[in-house]
Design a protein around this motif. Structure first.
Motif, PDB file in Angstrom:
ATOM      1  N   ALA A  49       0.826  -1.208   0.000  1.00 19.98           N
ATOM      2  CA  ALA A  49       0.000   0.000   0.000  1.00 19.98           C
ATOM      3  C   ALA A  49       0.862   1.260   0.000  1.00 19.98           C
ATOM      4  O   ALA A  49       0.604   2.208  -0.759  1.00 19.98           O
ATOM      5  N   TYR A  50       1.912   1.276   0.834  1.00 25.85           N
ATOM      6  CA  TYR A  50       2.772   2.461   0.889  1.00 25.85           C
ATOM      7  C   TYR A  50       3.557   2.639  -0.408  1.00 25.85           C
ATOM      8  O   TYR A  50       3.756   3.769  -0.872  1.00 25.85           O
ATOM      9  N   LEU A  51       3.990   1.519  -1.002  1.00 27.02           N
ATOM     10  CA  LEU A  51       4.682   1.621  -2.292  1.00 27.02           C
ATOM     11  C   LEU A  51       3.743   2.202  -3.352  1.00 27.02           C
ATOM     12  O   LEU A  51       4.125   3.059  -4.139  1.00 27.02           O
ATOM     13  N   ALA A  52       2.498   1.721  -3.340  1.00 24.93           N
ATOM     14  CA  ALA A  52       1.523   2.208  -4.322  1.00 24.93           C
ATOM     15  C   ALA A  52       1.347   3.713  -4.174  1.00 24.93           C
ATOM     16  O   ALA A  52       1.354   4.465  -5.154  1.00 24.93           O
ATOM     17  N   TRP A  53       1.218   4.166  -2.918  1.00 28.17           N
ATOM     18  CA  TRP A  53       1.017   5.600  -2.681  1.00 28.17           C
ATOM     19  C   TRP A  53       2.244   6.401  -3.134  1.00 28.17           C
ATOM     20  O   TRP A  53       2.142   7.379  -3.870  1.00 28.17           O
ATOM     21  N   SER A  54       3.428   5.936  -2.691  1.00 24.35           N
ATOM     22  CA  SER A  54       4.675   6.629  -3.014  1.00 24.35           C
ATOM     23  C   SER A  54       4.899   6.701  -4.525  1.00 24.35           C
ATOM     24  O   SER A  54       5.148   7.768  -5.088  1.00 24.35           O
ATOM     25  N   LEU A  55       4.803   5.536  -5.165  1.00 21.27           N
ATOM     26  CA  LEU A  55       5.117   5.467  -6.588  1.00 21.27           C
ATOM     27  C   LEU A  55       4.046   6.155  -7.424  1.00 21.27           C
ATOM     28  O   LEU A  55       4.353   6.816  -8.412  1.00 21.27           O
ATOM     29  N   ALA A  56       2.783   6.011  -7.008  1.00 18.77           N
ATOM     30  CA  ALA A  56       1.706   6.648  -7.780  1.00 18.77           C
ATOM     31  C   ALA A  56       1.822   8.163  -7.705  1.00 18.77           C
ATOM     32  O   ALA A  56       1.576   8.866  -8.688  1.00 18.77           O
ATOM     33  N   SER A  57       2.228   8.678  -6.522  1.00 14.50           N
ATOM     34  CA  SER A  57       2.324  10.137  -6.459  1.00 14.50           C
ATOM     35  C   SER A  57       3.569  10.642  -7.186  1.00 14.50           C
ATOM     36  O   SER A  57       3.604  11.786  -7.617  1.00 14.50           O
TER      37      SER A  57
END
Lengths: 287, 396
Positions: A49-57
Motif C-alpha cells: 500500500a505504501y509503495l503504491a502511494w509513493s510510486l503513484a504520487s
C-alpha cells in the motif's frame, strides 16, 4: 433489505473476500510448504500500500506503480527469505513466531521513519473512476469490479501454477516430503524461495490495489493480518482452496454484519470462527 | 497486535511512574519565585501542527498581558507527548516530578489526556486541557484542579440536532468511527436530534482509523434518510466526504456533522465538501471584533493563520492570566485560584464564555456551511451549550 441493495452488498462482500484471499493464500502457502508461521505477512500488505502511494504520487500512474511496486516487493521478499527465513524452516514454531513478531515492530518503525505516521489517500485512476448505475439510488464503483477481476485472475493463475505446471508439481512434492523431494534432485531451496516470493507478491499486490479504497495508514498490516489468520484457521491450515471458501465466508459475514447488526459487527467474524471450529476443529478443508 | 503492545508499554509506563515516586500522595515542590509552566503537547506525528498552534496561542495571551503571571516571571518546560497514550502517564509525571511544574497545559489526544488526568488527580497539579474532548475528564472523573478550555466530544453535536430538524429533516442516519470520541459525539447528536423530534434511523460505524466506507455508503443509499450526520476528523474526514460525493449521495442526501469534519481539510477535500453543514464553537470567518483583532495579531506574530486550536490555546493562556492575577501569582492559594478560574468570563475570539461547575466551557455553537472552500458562519446553532457534567462531584 431490498433486492438491489442485497446484490450490491453481495458484490461488496465478494470483493472484500477476494482481497482477503490474496493475503490468506500466501500465508497458508508459506505455512503449508515451508512450515513457517509468518506473523509479518500483514507487513507486506502494508508495504504494498505504501509503495503504491509513493510510486503513484511520483509517477502519476497507479498502473505503473503496481508494476514497479510488485517487482520491488518481490525483491524485498526474496532478500528476506535469503537473510532470515531460510534459517528458520526447521526451527520450532515458537522461534518463528518470535522472529516474525519482532519483524512486525521493525517494519512499523521503518515505515514510520520512511513514510511518516499520517494517513494518505491514493486516487482511483480516471479510467476506472466511474460507477455503474443499478437502480436510481444504488450504484457500484467500476474500480471495485476491477479489484475483484485482478483477484480472480491471480487466483486462477495460482491454481494453474500449482496444479498444472512442472514447478507446481515440485512445490506440491516439497510440501509433502522435504527429504524425498531433495533426494530426487529437486532444488528445494529454490522452491522455497519461489513460494516465499509468491506469497509476498500476492500480499503486496493486495495492498496496492486496496490502497485507493482503504487509504494508506500505520498499522494497516496488523489489522488485516488478524483477518487473514481467521481466514486460514476457518479454511484449514495449509489449504489454498479452504482459504478461498473461508475468505468469501468472512467477506459475507463482515459486510452484512456491518450493515445489519452494526453494534456487534466487529465480533461477528470471530463468532463465525468459533462456530466453525466447534464443528470442525481442523478447519473446513484440513488436508 | 496493538493491544498487546499497549498492555506491555502501559505496564512499563506504570512501573516507571511508580519508581519515580508518582504514586506517593504528597509532593514537595521546589521553592522559586518563578512560575513553572509545562506544555505537554504533540510536537511530532499527525497532531504536531495542533500542538504548535496551542502553544502559540498560550504564549500570545500571556505576552499580551506583559508576559508575566500574577506579577511573576515564567519558566517554561516542554514535553512532546507524540500523541502516544501508552506514554501519557510517564510524560506527565516527568513534568510534575522532575520539572516540578506549577501548571501543566495539555493535551490534544483523548487517550493521552487520560494519562495526564491520572497524574493531575494524584499530584494535585493544576491542569488546563486545551483540546482533548474526552468526557470523563469533566464528568465522572472531574477534579478541582482540572480545567478544560476546549469542548467535550458531545458538545458540538449537542447543537446539531435542532437546526437539522428545523430544516425539515425527520429521519437521519448517523455514521462515525467506533471509538470513544465517535461514541461521545453520537451521544450529543442523539440527544439533541431526538429531543427536537427527529428519529435516528440507523447508527453506522467502523473501527478507527479504517476508511473502507463502501458497504456503509451502500446502506445509506438504500435507507434513503433525509440526511446523514457524522463525526470524522483529519484524513478520514477527507476520504469520507470524497467517497460520499463519489457515491452520488452528496446531491441527494445532505451531509451534516460535528465541525471537526471540515476543520483543516477543505483544501484536500475540494468540491466534495461544498455545502456540508457543521456545528462548532469557532469558525475562522466568525464576524466579531474580538476575532478579527485576534486573527490579525496572531498572523502578525507567527506568520500563520490561526485555527480553532490556536484559539483554544489562547483561551488557556487567558484563563491562566485571570486566575493568577486574582491570587497575585500565589499558586499555593489553591482555593482562591480555582475560584477565580471557575467564575471568570473568558473574552475569546469564539465569543465570550464561562466555566461550568465541572470546569468545561459553556459556549455558543455556530452553524457553518462550506462555501467556496471556507467554513461560512450562518448563525448560532445553539446558545450557551453546556456539557451535562454527569457524575461530577467536585467536593467529594
Amino acid at each position: 433489505m431490498d433486492i438491489a441493495n442485497f446484490l450490491i452488498q453481495l458484490l461488496n462482500s465478494v470483493q472484500y473476500g477476494l482481497l482477503l484471499f490474496m493475503l490468506a493464500a500466501g500465508l497458508t502457502l508459506i505455512f503449508g510448504i515451508m512450515g513457517v508461521v509468518n506473523l509479518a505477512h500483514g507487513s507486506f500488505y502494508m508495504l504494498g500500500a505504501y509503495l503504491a502511494w509513493s510510486l503513484a504520487s511520483k509517477t502519476g500512474s497507479l498502473a505503473l506503480a503496481i508494476v514497479l511496486g510488485t517487482a520491488l516487493s518481490v525483491v524485498f521478499g526474496l532478500a528476506q527469505e535469503r537473510i532470515l527465513f531460510r534459517h528458520f524452516y526447521r526451527r520450532d514454531h515458537l522461534d518463528q513466531v518470535l522472529l516474525t513478531f519482532g519483524l512486525i515492530y521493525i517494519f512499523e518503525d521503518l515505515r514510520s521513519i520512511f513514510w511518516g505516521d499520517e494517513v494518505h489517500g491514493v486516487t482511483v485512476p480516471a479510467l476506472l473512476g466511474d460507477s455503474i448505475r443499478l437502480t436510481d439510488t444504488l450504484s457500484y464503483p467500476v474500480y471495485r469490479l476491477f479489484m475483484s477481476g485482478i483477484c480472480v485472475a491471480l487466483a486462477i493463475g495460482l491454481y494453474l501454477l500449482i496444479s498444472k505446471t512442472r514447478l507446481g508439481m515440485k512445490i506440491r512434492a516439497g510440501a509433502f516430503n522435504h527429504e524425498m523431494t531433495e533426494a530426487l534432485g529437486i532444488n528445494i531451496k529454490f522452491i522455497h524461495a519461489i513460494v516465499f516470493a509468491l506469497g509476498v507478491g500476492l500480499a503486496a499486490v493486495a495492498g496496492m490495489i486496496a490502497a485507493p479504497v482503504s487509504s494508506v495508514y500505520p498499522n494497516m498490516g496488523a489489522q488485516v493480518l488478524i483477518m487473514c489468520f481467521v481466514v486460514v484457521v476457518i479454511g484449514g491450515i495449509g489449504s489454498v482452496r479452504g482459504a478461498l471458501i473461508a475468505a468469501l465466508l468472512v467477506g459475507l459475514v463482515d459486510t452484512f454484519g456491518k450493515v445489519l447488526l452494526p453494534q456487534v459487527a466487529s465480533m461477528l467474524v470471530y463468532v463465525l470462527m468459533a462456530v466453525v471450529l466447534l464443528w470442525k476443529p481442523q478447519g473446513l478443508f484440513k488436508q | 497486535m496493538t493491544t498487546r503492545r499497549l498492555v506491555l508499554s502501559r505496564g512499563a509506563a506504570l512501573v516507571g511512574a511508580a519508581s519515580t515516586g508518582l504514586l506517593l500522595p504528597e509532593i514537595v515542590r521546589a521553592q522559586s519565585n518563578k512560575i513553572r509552566v509545562g506544555f505537554m503537547l504533540p510536537y511530532t506525528g499527525a497532531y504536531a501542527a495542533l500542538g504548535v498552534a496551542i502553544e502559540n496561542g498560550v504564549r500570545m495571551a500571556i505576552n499580551e498581558k506583559g508576559g508575566k503571571l500574577g506579577g511573576r516571571e515564567i519558566e517554561w518546560f516542554k514535553v512532546d507527548d507524540e500523541s502516544e497514550p501508552s506514554k501519557g502517564v510517564e510524560n506527565a509525571s516527568r513534568l510534575v516530578q522532575r520539572d516540578k511544574v506549577d501548571v501543566l497545559i495539555g493535551t490534544v489526544h483523548s487517550g493521552v489526556q487520560m494519562g495526564i488526568h491520572k497524574v493531575a488527580r494524584e499530584s494535585g497539579v493544576l491542569n488546563i486541557i486545551p483540546n482533548a474532548g474526552v468526557h470523563e475528564a469533566t464528568r465522572a472523573l472531574c477534579a478541582p484542579n482540572v480545567f478544560r478550555t476546549s469542548f467535550t466530544n458531545s458538545q458540538p453535536t449537542l447543537a446539531l440536532g435542532k437546526p437539522m430538524f428545523d430544516k425539515g429533516i425527520k429521519r437521519a442516519v448517523w455514521i462515525t468511527h467506533k471509538y470513544a470520541a465517535g461514541d461521545q459525539a453520537f451521544e450529543g447528536f442523539r440527544d439533541s436530534f431526538t429531543k427536537a423530534g427527529g428519529t435516528v434511523v440507523k447508527e453506522l460505524g467502523l473501527p478507527f482509523p479504517q476508511v473502507e466506507f463502501q458497504a456503509l455508503l451502500t446502506e445509506i443509499a438504500s435507507l434513503k434518510p433525509d440526511a446523514v450526520a457524522c463525526f470524522f476528523a483529519g484524513a478520514p474526514a477527507v476520504k469520507f466526504m470524497k467517497d460520499y460525493a463519489a457515491a452520488g449521495l452528496k446531491d441527494k442526501i445532505p451531509l451534516w456533522g460535528s465541525g471537526f469534519l471540515t476543520e483543516g481539510v477543505l483544501d484536500a477535500t475540494g468540491p466534495a465538501a461544498e455545502g456540508v453543514m457543521t456545528t462548532l464553537h469557532y469558525s475562522d470567518s466568525l464576524d466579531i471584533p474580538r476575532n478579527h483583532e485576534f486573527r490579525l495579531a496572531y498572523a502578525k506574530m507567527f506568520k500563520l493563520q490561526p485555527d480553532v486550536y490556536a484559539v483554544q490555546g489562547y483561551d488557556s493562556g487567558q484563563l491562566l492570566v485571570q486566575g493568577l492575577a486574582a491570587v497575585k501569582g500565589d499558586v499555593g492559594n489553591k482555593q482562591a485560584l480555582y475560584k477565580a478560574m471557575e467564575t471568570g468570563v473568558i473574552d475569546s475570539p469564539r465569543g465570550k464564555w464561562t466555566m461550568s461547575k465541572a470546569h468545561n466551557p459553556i459556549q455558543d455553537m455556530y452553524l457553518r456551511r462550506v462555501e467556496k472552500g471556507e467554513n461560512k458562519v450562518l448563525g448560532i446553532a445553539a446558545k450557551a451549550v453546556a456539557d451535562s457534567g454527569a457524575g461530577c462531584r467536585m467536593n467529594a
